[in-house]
Design a protein around this motif. Sequence first.
Motif, short mmCIF file in Angstrom:
data_model
loop_
_atom_site.label_atom_id
_atom_site.label_comp_id
_atom_site.label_asym_id
_atom_site.label_seq_id
_atom_site.Cartn_x
_atom_site.Cartn_y
_atom_site.Cartn_z
N PHE A 24 48.42 51.36 76.62
CA PHE A 24 47.15 50.74 76.97
C PHE A 24 46.14 51.43 77.59
O PHE A 24 45.12 51.32 77.35
CB PHE A 24 47.53 49.15 77.85
N HIS A 35 41.70 42.13 79.53
CA HIS A 35 42.44 41.49 78.42
C HIS A 35 42.99 40.31 78.75
O HIS A 35 44.44 40.58 78.41
CB HIS A 35 42.92 42.47 77.52
N ALA A 36 42.71 39.32 79.58
CA ALA A 36 43.55 38.55 80.11
C ALA A 36 43.97 37.35 79.30
O ALA A 36 44.95 36.84 79.58
CB ALA A 36 42.65 37.59 81.47
N LEU A 37 43.21 36.95 78.23
CA LEU A 37 43.61 35.94 77.28
C LEU A 37 44.45 36.44 76.10
O LEU A 37 44.60 35.74 75.04
CB LEU A 37 42.72 34.95 77.03
N GLU A 38 44.40 37.84 75.94
CA GLU A 38 45.31 38.45 74.84
C GLU A 38 46.67 38.18 74.95
O GLU A 38 47.43 37.77 76.10
CB GLU A 38 44.57 39.87 74.51
N SER A 39 47.57 38.54 73.87
CA SER A 39 49.13 38.45 74.26
C SER A 39 49.57 39.83 73.85
O SER A 39 49.12 40.40 73.05
CB SER A 39 49.45 37.51 73.29
N VAL A 40 50.40 40.30 74.74
CA VAL A 40 51.14 41.63 74.83
C VAL A 40 51.73 41.55 73.39
O VAL A 40 51.81 42.56 72.46
CB VAL A 40 52.01 41.83 75.85
N GLY A 90 49.31 30.12 70.49
CA GLY A 90 49.43 31.68 70.94
C GLY A 90 50.55 31.71 72.10
O GLY A 90 50.54 32.77 72.68
N VAL A 132 46.28 28.16 80.77
CA VAL A 132 45.61 29.57 81.16
C VAL A 132 46.56 30.53 81.86
O VAL A 132 46.62 31.60 81.57
CB VAL A 132 44.17 29.31 81.85
N ARG A 140 49.03 32.27 79.64
CA ARG A 140 48.48 33.15 78.70
C ARG A 140 48.19 34.62 79.55
O ARG A 140 48.32 35.60 79.13
CB ARG A 140 47.03 32.66 78.41
N ILE A 141 47.61 34.16 80.75
CA ILE A 141 47.35 35.47 81.90
C ILE A 141 48.75 36.08 82.05
O ILE A 141 48.83 37.35 82.01
CB ILE A 141 46.79 34.92 83.03
N ARG A 192 51.27 36.42 80.04
CA ARG A 192 51.63 36.98 79.03
C ARG A 192 50.90 38.14 78.42
O ARG A 192 51.27 38.73 77.22
CB ARG A 192 52.22 36.18 77.78
N SER A 193 49.74 38.27 79.14
CA SER A 193 48.70 39.15 78.49
C SER A 193 48.85 40.63 79.07
O SER A 193 49.54 40.88 80.15
CB SER A 193 47.23 38.90 78.77
N PRO A 194 48.22 41.73 78.46
CA PRO A 194 47.95 42.90 78.97
C PRO A 194 47.74 42.95 80.38
O PRO A 194 47.98 43.77 81.25
CB PRO A 194 47.36 43.59 77.81
N PHE A 195 46.65 42.10 80.69
CA PHE A 195 46.16 42.14 82.18
C PHE A 195 47.09 41.70 82.98
O PHE A 195 47.07 42.28 84.06
CB PHE A 195 44.74 41.09 81.88
N MET A 218 50.20 42.15 82.57
CA MET A 218 51.21 43.16 82.72
C MET A 218 50.51 44.15 83.92
O MET A 218 51.35 44.80 84.59
CB MET A 218 51.54 43.78 81.47
N MET A 219 49.32 44.55 83.72
CA MET A 219 48.67 45.37 84.59
C MET A 219 48.84 45.08 86.14
O MET A 219 48.87 45.60 87.09
CB MET A 219 47.15 45.57 84.22
#
Lengths: 252, 406
Positions: free
Chosen positions: A104, A114-119, B3, B216, B219-220, B222-225, B227-228
Amino acid sequence: MGILEVKNVSKRFGGLQALGDVNLSVAENTVHAIIGPNGAGKSTLLNCLIGKLIPDTGSVMFDGNSVLGRKPYEINQMGISRVFQTPEIFADLTVFENVMIPCFATRDGAFRMHALESVANEPDIVEQAETMLADVNMLDKRNVHAGSLSRGDKRRLEMAMCLSQQPKLLLLDEPTAGMARADTNNTIDLLKEIKDKRDITMCIIEHDMHVVFSLAERITVLAQGTPLVEETPENIKGHPKVREAYLGEAQV
Amino acid sequence: MLGLNRKDAMLLMVVVLLTLFAPFLLNPFPEGSSLAQFNAGYPDLMQRFVIFGIFAIGFNILFGLTGYLSFGHAAFLGAGSYAGVWMMKLLTMNVIPAIIVSVVVAGLFSLLIGFISLRRSGIYFSILTLAFAQMSFALAYSVLTPITGGETGLQLSLNDPRILGVSSTGDGSIPVTNLFGLEMRDSFEWEVGAWLFTFNAGYYVCAAVMLVAFYVAIRIFRSPFGMMLRAVKSNQQRMNYTGLNPKPYTLAAFVISGMYAGLAGGLMVSMDPLAGAERMFWTASGEVVLMTILGGAGTLIGPVLGAGLIKYMENIVSKINSTILHEWFAFMPDGIEDLLVTLVYPFIGKGWHLTLGIMFMLVVIFLPGGLVEGGQRIGRLFRRRDRKGTGVEAPAAEQRRKTPAE
Ligand SMILES: Nc1ncnc2c1ncn2[C@@H]1O[C@H](COP(=O)(O)OP(=O)(O)OP(=O)(O)O)[C@@H](O)[C@H]1O
Ligand SMILES: [Mg+2]
């Protein structure tokens, strides 16, 4: 002009001159080994390259740009990745996540919201991370907590993390320390393979001469913070100055 | 679905059902029975469950993911409350503008405080946030009285302009909060035999907002964000040397959790249009820390459970008094009855803090993962005993057992 040009770099810790006037030029797409006894300043030199330390004097140019004054993450984004002497990994995360994060970072830069995307919806990143884990033979450990890995596995993981960034310059600080012989050989093969596959420059610190002579095209010997010789592997064996450095001052 | 992966979707569904049927689930005892005092299904308390649930869900995004322990999040809840009341004074009694402005104001406020506090980490960060929150409390209490109403708090009055509404109703009283005409205090009561169930409009508005907030948060997570953010907690050095700047990630998490706090504040005044400085007091900030840790920091459902448990104890256990205890133990011989009452008494009524403290200690020592870890352990025991539980059913069953108060 090499891809990495270190000029007159010195670094002092209190009364200790860890680096004194170091000059080093690493040619593009070569493997350059730095060897030397414990405490010679090898890790300190790498620290000066990645922004962990700021040298007292001198300049460090990478790919035509100065790295001095840049933040560590900026230097990484320029294309320098480093495997540390003591593994630096995300111990609380799984092995797979550990490899996805650098993927990433390389794709999205130092920060992205990218808070609302999914890994799970990132097939490119997932595939890239899977390939990388397969390359280091760790795919079976993908869901393991990185902190619970053996020391050798941690190193392999860290190497996978760095390689997944496809860096221009890869710095390896004793990458095979703590590894079993078989894993050491696998690591050598992996690095050779990467080297054949794409353009990459490597700078490797290693005590294991088997690794050094298997990989290195140039070798710099560092002792007490100063480079003694820079030579090809053939010419380095039996070089008087190298012996002197390893056997210590007592002989002189 | 939406999602989410199957497991998360199941969890969300369970939470949706529980919040939907909370008026039944929280009122299991017949009206007038001696156990009726344990019923928590009245509007005021149900609203509080979900509002503090939102507060804790947001706090967990900061603390659970990044590990940064803020001791000042009540300041954002307070700021949101004031902003919400001001919207009702100036604009309209419709709760939508009030809630939106609460979130925005809390977001801006947390951006400022987060920007400064995040220059430090660990204990220094915690102390900075605590200091800012106490400063906000003190200011709200004194200097800022024109904006905050000082000691009395910020209230609606008959002289408020309310540009889009009316200053006072026909009968000369202050209008009530509503959602496009649906009054928040509206309730529908349903008597089934000895049972009485109350369905309150305000509760369902809060519950709907909480479900969105929870979604929400998933979603946060499970997001790349997300993970960061976990990477921030795990190893900031490695992040730096991997080309990632931890600062904006942490600040973003701080602001998001501040906005959740503002949302909670906005909902609070939407249910009861009154905001006081005590909402910013440090004990209020500490409470959300307790909720999150008790339920399970870093887990999705934990903070909601923690919030529910603490609010339940605060409102129900605290009401038990010695007369009630004597009733319970009345069947025993007099001497033993008195002894039992004496033994139990310190832990109930005003002593509910003691019970909470002991529970908190036990959880931190034996279940570092909070109630969620407890649930998981029970679940694992259960699965070992009958090996029928499939991958999806088991966690859902676990959630069901773990959500008595919510
Ligand atoms: N941050 C620091 N502060 C003070 N002294 C330091 C620091 N880092 C390194 N040193 C000292 O500088 C000298 C060089 O250390 P360095 O780690 O670079 O050696 P090295 O060549 O990597 O040795 P090794 O093979 O044992 O890893 C050592 O004497 C070490 O104690
Ligand atoms: Mg070293």
